[in-house]
Design a protein around this motif. Structure first.
Motif, PDB file in Angstrom:
ATOM      1  N   GLY A  42       0.822  -1.213   0.000  1.00 40.00           N
ATOM      2  CA  GLY A  42       0.000   0.000   0.000  1.00 40.00           C
ATOM      3  C   GLY A  42       0.854   1.261   0.000  1.00 40.00           C
ATOM      4  O   GLY A  42       0.598   2.200  -0.760  1.00 40.00           O
ATOM      5  N   VAL A  43       1.887   1.266   0.840  1.00 37.86           N
ATOM      6  CA  VAL A  43       2.800   2.416   0.887  1.00 37.86           C
ATOM      7  C   VAL A  43       3.530   2.555  -0.447  1.00 37.86           C
ATOM      8  O   VAL A  43       3.688   3.664  -0.976  1.00 37.86           O
ATOM      9  N   GLY A  44       3.953   1.424  -1.014  1.00 37.86           N
ATOM     10  CA  GLY A  44       4.618   1.465  -2.324  1.00 37.86           C
ATOM     11  C   GLY A  44       3.695   1.998  -3.408  1.00 37.86           C
ATOM     12  O   GLY A  44       4.123   2.786  -4.265  1.00 37.86           O
ATOM     13  N   THR A  45       2.441   1.586  -3.380  1.00 39.39           N
ATOM     14  CA  THR A  45       1.467   2.078  -4.360  1.00 39.39           C
ATOM     15  C   THR A  45       1.283   3.583  -4.225  1.00 39.39           C
ATOM     16  O   THR A  45       1.267   4.307  -5.225  1.00 39.39           O
ATOM     17  N   LEU A  46       1.168   4.057  -2.989  1.00 42.86           N
ATOM     18  CA  LEU A  46       1.029   5.505  -2.774  1.00 42.86           C
ATOM     19  C   LEU A  46       2.264   6.259  -3.264  1.00 42.86           C
ATOM     20  O   LEU A  46       2.141   7.335  -3.859  1.00 42.86           O
ATOM     21  N   LEU A  48       4.309   5.347  -5.695  1.00 44.63           N
ATOM     22  CA  LEU A  48       4.277   5.362  -7.160  1.00 44.63           C
ATOM     23  C   LEU A  48       3.228   6.336  -7.688  1.00 44.63           C
ATOM     24  O   LEU A  48       3.475   7.062  -8.657  1.00 44.63           O
ATOM     25  N   LEU A  49       2.063   6.362  -7.064  1.00 38.85           N
ATOM     26  CA  LEU A  49       1.029   7.308  -7.486  1.00 38.85           C
ATOM     27  C   LEU A  49       1.492   8.746  -7.276  1.00 38.85           C
ATOM     28  O   LEU A  49       1.224   9.622  -8.099  1.00 38.85           O
ATOM     29  N   GLY A  50       2.199   8.983  -6.170  1.00 39.25           N
ATOM     30  CA  GLY A  50       2.750  10.320  -5.921  1.00 39.25           C
ATOM     31  C   GLY A  50       3.742  10.721  -6.997  1.00 39.25           C
ATOM     32  O   GLY A  50       3.723  11.858  -7.485  1.00 39.25           O
ATOM     33  N   VAL A  57       2.626  12.142 -15.452  1.00 41.57           N
ATOM     34  CA  VAL A  57       2.591  11.067 -16.436  1.00 41.57           C
ATOM     35  C   VAL A  57       1.130  10.816 -16.793  1.00 41.57           C
ATOM     36  O   VAL A  57       0.316  10.570 -15.902  1.00 41.57           O
ATOM     37  N   PRO A  58       0.779  10.888 -18.082  1.00 44.71           N
ATOM     38  CA  PRO A  58      -0.633  10.708 -18.448  1.00 44.71           C
ATOM     39  C   PRO A  58      -1.105   9.269 -18.209  1.00 44.71           C
ATOM     40  O   PRO A  58      -0.319   8.318 -18.282  1.00 44.71           O
TER      41      PRO A  58
END
Length: 147
Positions: A42-46, A48-50, A57-58
């Motif tokens: 979850g932290v990794g996903t956040l 990457l989204l950040g 990035v589109p």
């Protein structure tokens, strides 16, 4: 230019036992390796989204996403299994043995993937020097585990 990728790989590899130790500590706090892996992902996903938002990035189009073969969507599940495995292994066999056996397993699988050109890899035929190199890694894993 290739040496930059080698240095990048070395840095990423050096961070793997650090990540496992951090996640092992998280397991101690949360009481369960699956929860620790889920929080880590979850932290990794956040993160990457950040990055995607900061770099602007589109979003890929639905057509682009739909063109991916079904098996290509399993990488996240395999990554989750890997993180969970490191959390369990780090506490049982220690960082050095864990990394030695993980590396040996990765190299054995990589020989097969390269030889047959599976999952989008270019074909790199198995040779005796490559087999010897993986054999030496296996021998190293046995030595690290024994001593």
């Amino acid at each position: 230019m290739k040496w930059l990728f080698v240095l990048f790989a070395l840095a990423a590899g050096a961070l793997m036992p650090l990540q496992a130790g951090i996640n092992l500590r998280l397991r101690g706090s949360l009481g369960d390796p699956v929860w620790a892996a889920a929080v880590s992902f979850g932290v990794g996903t956040l993160a990457l989204l950040g990055y995607l938002a900061a770099a602007r990035v589109p979003l890929p189009s639905m057509a682009m996403a739909g063109s991916a073969p079904l098996w290509s969507w399993t990488g996240g599940a395999l990554g989750a299994f890997f993180v969970l495995a490191t959390i369990i292994l780090a506490g049982q066999i220690g960082a050095t043995s864990m990394m030695a056996w993980l590396l040996a397993g990765q190299m054995m699988a990589a020989l097969v993937l390269d030889h047959y050109g599976l999952v989008s890899y270019q074909v790199h035929t198995v040779s005796w020097p490559r087999i010897a190199g993986v054999g030496l890694l296996l021998a190293g894993a046995f030595l690290v585990n024994k001593y």
